[in-house]
Design an enzyme around this catalytic site. Structure first.
Site, short mmCIF file in Angstrom:
data_model
loop_
_atom_site.label_atom_id
_atom_site.label_comp_id
_atom_site.label_asym_id
_atom_site.label_seq_id
_atom_site.Cartn_x
_atom_site.Cartn_y
_atom_site.Cartn_z
N GLY A 133 0.86 -1.18 0.00
CA GLY A 133 0.00 0.00 0.00
C GLY A 133 0.89 1.22 0.00
CG HIS A 150 2.74 -6.10 -4.35
ND1 HIS A 150 2.07 -5.57 -3.27
CD2 HIS A 150 3.46 -5.08 -4.87
CE1 HIS A 150 2.37 -4.29 -3.15
NE2 HIS A 150 3.22 -3.97 -4.11
CD GLU A 194 0.46 -8.58 -1.93
OE1 GLU A 194 1.43 -9.35 -1.84
OE2 GLU A 194 0.55 -7.34 -1.86
CB CYS A 241 5.29 -3.65 -1.42
SG CYS A 241 5.81 -2.32 -2.51
NE ARG A 281 8.01 5.63 1.24
CZ ARG A 281 7.49 6.83 0.94
NH1 ARG A 281 8.12 7.93 1.28
NH2 ARG A 281 6.36 6.91 0.27
#
Ligand code: GLN
Length: 202
Positions: free
Chosen positions: A50, A181, A183, A82, A111
């Site tokens: 996110g 990610h 997911e 992430c 980042r």
């Protein structure tokens, strides 16, 4: 692996549903965590992808920052993808000055490391401890791990393209983090690894 393993997904912001689904498919009893009382009810936690500055702000507002830190200190297994990886880092580069993390993995992450212009890309990543072909890893404004302290296991690096060699998966004890990610793809091997780690810890 026990089907009663309760794995929470920190549900302040980010791709919560995708993690809940992946964990359920791996046999865990997955549930969202938004309050300290809900954190008390889980054996392990996933911090989703996110926006880490938003997750940080909401973690303070929802009074979860210190409780999660305490649980990490007490050995709770946590997996961060992430933004979740950033939330587990002891040190953040290119963060907001007021940005907080749960801390736990003695590493420095940068980042948006792959360049702001490169919003998202996919690359193969081989993960130690995960059998089979390399991961088809999806990176979205992803961090990379700039350095790790001794004791942090490097599990995966980018193996093609400009970012070759960059560290994108690490583990330290019960803490697991990936810059990508899993997911968002149907590949459940990282979640499976985490559920097995969590079951072994319990
Ligand atoms: N760039 C985001 C951050 O700093 C992370 C992006 C993501 O989780 N996909 O938090």
């Amino acid at each position: 692996m026990s089907v009663s393993l309760r794995v929470g997904v920190l549900a302040l912001q980010g791709d919560v549903r995708e993690h809940l689904r992946a964990l359920t498919e791996c046999g865990a009893a997955a549930r969202p965590v938004r309050r300290p009382g809900e954190l008390d009810q889980v054996d392990a936690l996933v911090v989703p992808g996110g926006e880490s500055t938003t997750i940080s702000k909401l973690a303070v507002e929802f009074e979860l920052l210190e409780p999660v830190r305490k649980r990490i200190g007490a050995g709770m297994p946590v997996y961060g993808s992430c933004a979740g990886m950033i939330m587990l880092a002891d040190e953040i580069l290119d963060g907001r000055p007021d940005q907080q993390s749960f801390t736990g993995i003695p590493m420095t992450v940068r980042r948006n490391a792959f360049g702001r212009q490169v919003d998202s890309f996919e690359a193969p990543v081989a993960i130690d401890g995960v059998d089979g072909p390399p991961f088809h890893a999806v990176f979205i404004r992803a961090p990379w791990v700039e350095r790790v302290e001794p004791g942090v296991e490097v599990l995966g690096r980018v193996v093609a393209g400009e970012a070759t060699g960059r560290i994108v998966a690490v583990r330290q004890g019960n803490l697991l983090a990936t810059a990508f990610h899993p997911e968002l793809t149907g590949d459940r091997r990282v979640h499976q690894l985490f559920v097995e780690m969590a079951a072994a810890a319990g």
